[in-house]
Design a protein around this motif. Structure first.
Motif, PDB file in Angstrom:
ATOM      1  N   PHE A   1       0.809  -1.222   0.000  1.00 29.09           N
ATOM      2  CA  PHE A   1       0.000   0.000   0.000  1.00 29.09           C
ATOM      3  C   PHE A   1       0.842   1.271   0.000  1.00 29.09           C
ATOM      4  O   PHE A   1       0.438   2.288  -0.527  1.00 29.09           O
ATOM      5  N   GLU A   2       2.053   1.194   0.544  1.00 27.78           N
ATOM      6  CA  GLU A   2       2.901   2.392   0.583  1.00 27.78           C
ATOM      7  C   GLU A   2       3.298   2.857  -0.823  1.00 27.78           C
ATOM      8  O   GLU A   2       3.633   4.021  -1.024  1.00 27.78           O
ATOM      9  N   ASP A   3       3.208   1.974  -1.809  1.00 30.36           N
ATOM     10  CA  ASP A   3       3.504   2.350  -3.201  1.00 30.36           C
ATOM     11  C   ASP A   3       2.437   3.271  -3.789  1.00 30.36           C
ATOM     12  O   ASP A   3       2.648   3.870  -4.841  1.00 30.36           O
ATOM     13  N   TYR A   4       1.312   3.370  -3.114  1.00 32.44           N
ATOM     14  CA  TYR A   4       0.184   4.154  -3.630  1.00 32.44           C
ATOM     15  C   TYR A   4       0.000   5.494  -2.902  1.00 32.44           C
ATOM     16  O   TYR A   4      -0.976   6.194  -3.155  1.00 32.44           O
ATOM     17  N   ILE A   5       0.903   5.849  -2.019  1.00 30.57           N
ATOM     18  CA  ILE A   5       0.773   7.106  -1.270  1.00 30.57           C
ATOM     19  C   ILE A   5       0.857   8.284  -2.236  1.00 30.57           C
ATOM     20  O   ILE A   5       1.731   8.330  -3.108  1.00 30.57           O
ATOM     21  N   VAL A   6      -0.073   9.226  -2.086  1.00 30.57           N
ATOM     22  CA  VAL A   6      -0.118  10.423  -2.928  1.00 30.57           C
ATOM     23  C   VAL A   6      -0.339  11.656  -2.059  1.00 30.57           C
ATOM     24  O   VAL A   6      -0.881  11.573  -0.960  1.00 30.57           O
ATOM     25  N   MET A   7       0.091  12.794  -2.570  1.00 33.18           N
ATOM     26  CA  MET A   7      -0.057  14.059  -1.835  1.00 33.18           C
ATOM     27  C   MET A   7      -1.212  14.916  -2.371  1.00 33.18           C
ATOM     28  O   MET A   7      -1.687  15.785  -1.671  1.00 33.18           O
ATOM     29  N   TRP A   8      -1.637  14.674  -3.604  1.00 35.39           N
ATOM     30  CA  TRP A   8      -2.643  15.550  -4.208  1.00 35.39           C
ATOM     31  C   TRP A   8      -3.947  15.679  -3.446  1.00 35.39           C
ATOM     32  O   TRP A   8      -4.603  16.718  -3.533  1.00 35.39           O
ATOM     33  N   PRO A   9      -4.385  14.691  -2.652  1.00 34.47           N
ATOM     34  CA  PRO A   9      -5.639  14.901  -1.896  1.00 34.47           C
ATOM     35  C   PRO A   9      -5.531  16.034  -0.864  1.00 34.47           C
ATOM     36  O   PRO A   9      -6.550  16.547  -0.398  1.00 34.47           O
ATOM     37  N   LEU A  10      -4.311  16.419  -0.519  1.00 29.78           N
ATOM     38  CA  LEU A  10      -4.123  17.490   0.475  1.00 29.78           C
ATOM     39  C   LEU A  10      -4.216  18.879  -0.148  1.00 29.78           C
ATOM     40  O   LEU A  10      -4.246  19.877   0.561  1.00 29.78           O
ATOM     41  N   GLU A  11      -4.269  18.943  -1.480  1.00 30.00           N
ATOM     42  CA  GLU A  11      -4.375  20.229  -2.159  1.00 30.00           C
ATOM     43  C   GLU A  11      -5.774  20.802  -1.973  1.00 30.00           C
ATOM     44  O   GLU A  11      -6.750  20.069  -1.901  1.00 30.00           O
ATOM     45  N   ASP A  12      -5.839  22.105  -1.891  1.00 29.98           N
ATOM     46  CA  ASP A  12      -7.120  22.812  -1.806  1.00 29.98           C
ATOM     47  C   ASP A  12      -7.012  24.031  -2.696  1.00 29.98           C
ATOM     48  O   ASP A  12      -5.941  24.650  -2.764  1.00 29.98           O
ATOM     49  N   ALA A  13      -8.064  24.330  -3.386  1.00 26.14           N
ATOM     50  CA  ALA A  13      -8.045  25.485  -4.280  1.00 26.14           C
ATOM     51  C   ALA A  13      -9.156  26.426  -3.879  1.00 26.14           C
ATOM     52  O   ALA A  13     -10.295  26.012  -3.722  1.00 26.14           O
ATOM     53  N   ASP A  14      -8.767  27.694  -3.692  1.00 22.56           N
ATOM     54  CA  ASP A  14      -9.728  28.778  -3.510  1.00 22.56           C
ATOM     55  C   ASP A  14     -10.334  28.687  -2.163  1.00 22.56           C
ATOM     56  O   ASP A  14     -11.227  28.655  -1.643  1.00 22.56           O
TER      57      ASP A  14
END
Length: 164
Positions: free
Chosen positions: A151-164
């Motif tokens: 599962f660690e191969d699937y870690i992503v940061m983009w869900p933490l992004e927020d716009a506006d």
């Protein structure tokens, strides 16, 4: 529904229809997440996060999710079919640490208002959300196709992004 009701009412005061319409349909809540502390990853569901722990989002989604529409194929039965599926309610809203910063419920709860890309501000359309990169669409893999032993191969940061 009243125009811009979310600016007039608290989340607690919203009708069921109003409450449901606050969901922007991004699908980020359907991403698999895990909590890691300095020692090891925590297994199983949790309803609190402790000092020293961190939430990691993956790009792996629940097998019930329609990956094109970013909506649950079994929405009314989701908590029966997936026991650790979290149903966000007025009662558990104070404990939404696991929801991404762009979550509309979290934004309203924190007093940040709805983002300009929210479907309620775009005639019910998700196009602005897709263009702003606030959806999971085109970024995910179903749990049915993922190697969950790694599962660690699937870690992503983009869900933490927020716009506006």
């Amino acid at each position: 529904m009243t125009d811009r009701f979310w600016e007039q009412k608290s989340l607690d005061a919203m009708s069921r229809e109003e409450w449901e319409s606050i969901c922007d349909g991004c699908g980020k809540c359907c991403l698999h997440k895990f909590i890691e502390d300095d020692d090891e990853a925590q297994e199983g569901p949790t309803d609190v996060i402790h000092d020293g722990e961190h939430i990691h989002y993956t790009n792996v989604v629940c097998g019930l999710l329609n990956t094109k529409t970013c909506s649950c194929t079994q929405y009314s039965k989701r908590t029966e079919l997936v026991p650790d599926c979290v149903k966000l309610t007025k009662e558990n809203l104070k404990d939404i640490f696991f929801m991404p910063p762009s979550c509309s419920y979290r934004r309203l709860h924190e007093g940040r208002g709805l983002p300009s890309w929210h479907p309620l501000l775009n005639r019910g359309k998700k196009t602005a959300m897709y263009k702003a990169g606030m959806s999971i669409r085109g970024r995910i893999i179903s749990e049915n196709d993922a190697d969950l032993d790694n599962f660690e191969d699937y870690i992503v940061m983009w869900p933490l992004e927020d716009a506006d």
